[in-house]
Design a protein around this motif. Structure first.
Motif, mmCIF file in Angstrom:
data_model
loop_
_atom_site.group_PDB
_atom_site.id
_atom_site.type_symbol
_atom_site.label_atom_id
_atom_site.label_comp_id
_atom_site.label_asym_id
_atom_site.label_seq_id
_atom_site.Cartn_x
_atom_site.Cartn_y
_atom_site.Cartn_z
ATOM 1 N N TRP A 186 0.783 -1.237 0.000
ATOM 2 C CA TRP A 186 0.000 0.000 0.000
ATOM 3 C C TRP A 186 0.812 1.283 0.000
ATOM 4 O O TRP A 186 0.269 2.334 -0.352
ATOM 5 C CB TRP A 186 -0.980 0.010 1.177
ATOM 6 C CG TRP A 186 -0.339 0.071 2.539
ATOM 7 C CD1 TRP A 186 0.085 -0.974 3.300
ATOM 8 C CD2 TRP A 186 -0.058 1.250 3.291
ATOM 9 N NE1 TRP A 186 0.621 -0.518 4.478
ATOM 10 C CE2 TRP A 186 0.534 0.833 4.510
ATOM 11 C CE3 TRP A 186 -0.258 2.616 3.063
ATOM 12 C CZ2 TRP A 186 0.937 1.756 5.480
ATOM 13 C CZ3 TRP A 186 0.141 3.529 4.044
ATOM 14 C CH2 TRP A 186 0.732 3.081 5.231
ATOM 15 N N ALA A 187 2.069 1.250 0.342
ATOM 16 C CA ALA A 187 2.862 2.479 0.457
ATOM 17 C C ALA A 187 3.818 2.629 -0.722
ATOM 18 O O ALA A 187 5.034 2.544 -0.567
ATOM 19 C CB ALA A 187 3.616 2.510 1.788
ATOM 20 N N ALA A 188 3.273 2.853 -1.898
ATOM 21 C CA ALA A 188 4.083 2.963 -3.117
ATOM 22 C C ALA A 188 5.112 4.079 -3.009
ATOM 23 O O ALA A 188 6.180 4.004 -3.614
ATOM 24 C CB ALA A 188 3.182 3.188 -4.323
ATOM 25 N N GLY A 189 4.819 5.102 -2.229
ATOM 26 C CA GLY A 189 5.734 6.225 -2.071
ATOM 27 C C GLY A 189 7.069 5.824 -1.465
ATOM 28 O O GLY A 189 8.061 6.527 -1.624
ATOM 29 N N ASN B 19 9.706 -0.311 -3.045
ATOM 30 C CA ASN B 19 9.379 -1.728 -2.949
ATOM 31 C C ASN B 19 10.555 -2.496 -2.380
ATOM 32 O O ASN B 19 11.562 -1.914 -2.013
ATOM 33 C CB ASN B 19 8.985 -2.271 -4.325
ATOM 34 C CG ASN B 19 10.074 -2.019 -5.352
ATOM 35 O OD1 ASN B 19 11.231 -2.349 -5.136
ATOM 36 N ND2 ASN B 19 9.711 -1.412 -6.462
ATOM 37 N N ALA C 276 0.354 11.517 -4.074
ATOM 38 C CA ALA C 276 0.906 10.185 -3.827
ATOM 39 C C ALA C 276 0.442 9.644 -2.476
ATOM 40 O O ALA C 276 0.082 8.462 -2.366
ATOM 41 C CB ALA C 276 2.427 10.226 -3.894
ATOM 42 N N VAL C 277 0.424 10.493 -1.462
ATOM 43 C CA VAL C 277 -0.032 10.062 -0.137
ATOM 44 C C VAL C 277 -1.511 9.709 -0.181
ATOM 45 O O VAL C 277 -1.929 8.683 0.369
ATOM 46 C CB VAL C 277 0.253 11.138 0.935
ATOM 47 C CG1 VAL C 277 -0.446 10.800 2.248
ATOM 48 C CG2 VAL C 277 1.754 11.298 1.146
ATOM 49 N N LYS D 270 -3.196 8.624 -2.667
ATOM 50 C CA LYS D 270 -3.308 7.342 -3.378
ATOM 51 C C LYS D 270 -2.925 6.186 -2.457
ATOM 52 O O LYS D 270 -3.602 5.159 -2.422
ATOM 53 C CB LYS D 270 -2.426 7.351 -4.623
ATOM 54 C CG LYS D 270 -2.557 6.101 -5.453
ATOM 55 C CD LYS D 270 -1.741 6.182 -6.725
ATOM 56 C CE LYS D 270 -1.905 4.886 -7.512
ATOM 57 N NZ LYS D 270 -1.089 4.862 -8.694
ATOM 58 N N ASP D 271 -1.838 6.343 -1.705
ATOM 59 C CA ASP D 271 -1.423 5.298 -0.767
ATOM 60 C C ASP D 271 -2.496 5.040 0.286
ATOM 61 O O ASP D 271 -2.802 3.878 0.610
ATOM 62 C CB ASP D 271 -0.108 5.665 -0.075
ATOM 63 C CG ASP D 271 1.106 5.550 -0.976
ATOM 64 O OD1 ASP D 271 0.981 5.029 -2.115
ATOM 65 O OD2 ASP D 271 2.192 5.987 -0.543
ATOM 66 N N THR E 257 -5.330 3.165 -1.237
ATOM 67 C CA THR E 257 -4.950 1.768 -1.452
ATOM 68 C C THR E 257 -5.063 0.985 -0.153
ATOM 69 O O THR E 257 -5.585 -0.139 -0.136
ATOM 70 C CB THR E 257 -3.511 1.679 -2.014
ATOM 71 O OG1 THR E 257 -3.466 2.374 -3.267
ATOM 72 C CG2 THR E 257 -3.077 0.240 -2.206
#
Length: 134
Positions: A33-36, A39, A118-119, A121-122, A125
């Motif tokens: 969930w934290a793409a920011g 990976n 971005a946040v 979106k995270d 998610t």
């Protein structure tokens, strides 16, 4: 030191707050969930390494689990430390997750808005994952 412009970004999740906290605070789950943060999370305890989209390592130091829903963490990147203030709080039978975004020195308006998007979106998610699991 002057204060920075800030925005509190939040999402309501229809799951008990403790379940949300338990999932969100497990660093191994952050890749979901934290793409920011990139990976490839690897580590143990409070110290973890992730990799940004370019494959560069990012060191993350987490706050110890606690009964208050605090999930702060420090992101060590590009020779600086970015403190992330993240909270999971009860909201009726569900949870409220908040993230304090700061416009740090030298950050342009465009960068600030990009980080905010971005946040958001995270957080969305995270909501989707947890509400589908219910």
């Amino acid at each position: 030191m002057a204060t920075h412009r800030s925005s509190t970004l939040a999402v309501t999740i229809n799951r008990p707050w403790q379940e949300v906290y338990d999932f969100a605070t497990e660093p191994a789950n952050m890749v979901q969930w934290a793409a920011g943060l990139g990976n490839g999370f690897d580590g143990s305890g409070l110290e973890w390494i992730a990799h940004d989209p370019g494959g560069n390592p990012i060191r993350i130091t987490f706050t110890a689990r606690n009964p208050y829903g605090v999930f702060d963490h420090d992101v060590h990147v590009d020779g600086r430390i970015v403190h992330v203030a993240l909270r999971v709080m009860p909201n009726g039978d569900g949870a409220e997750v908040t993230f304090l975004l700061l416009q740090e020195n030298g950050m342009t308006e465009e960068e600030y808005q990009r980080d905010a998007a971005a946040v958001r979106k995270d957080l969305e998610t995270l909501k989707t994952i947890l509400e589908k699991a219910a």
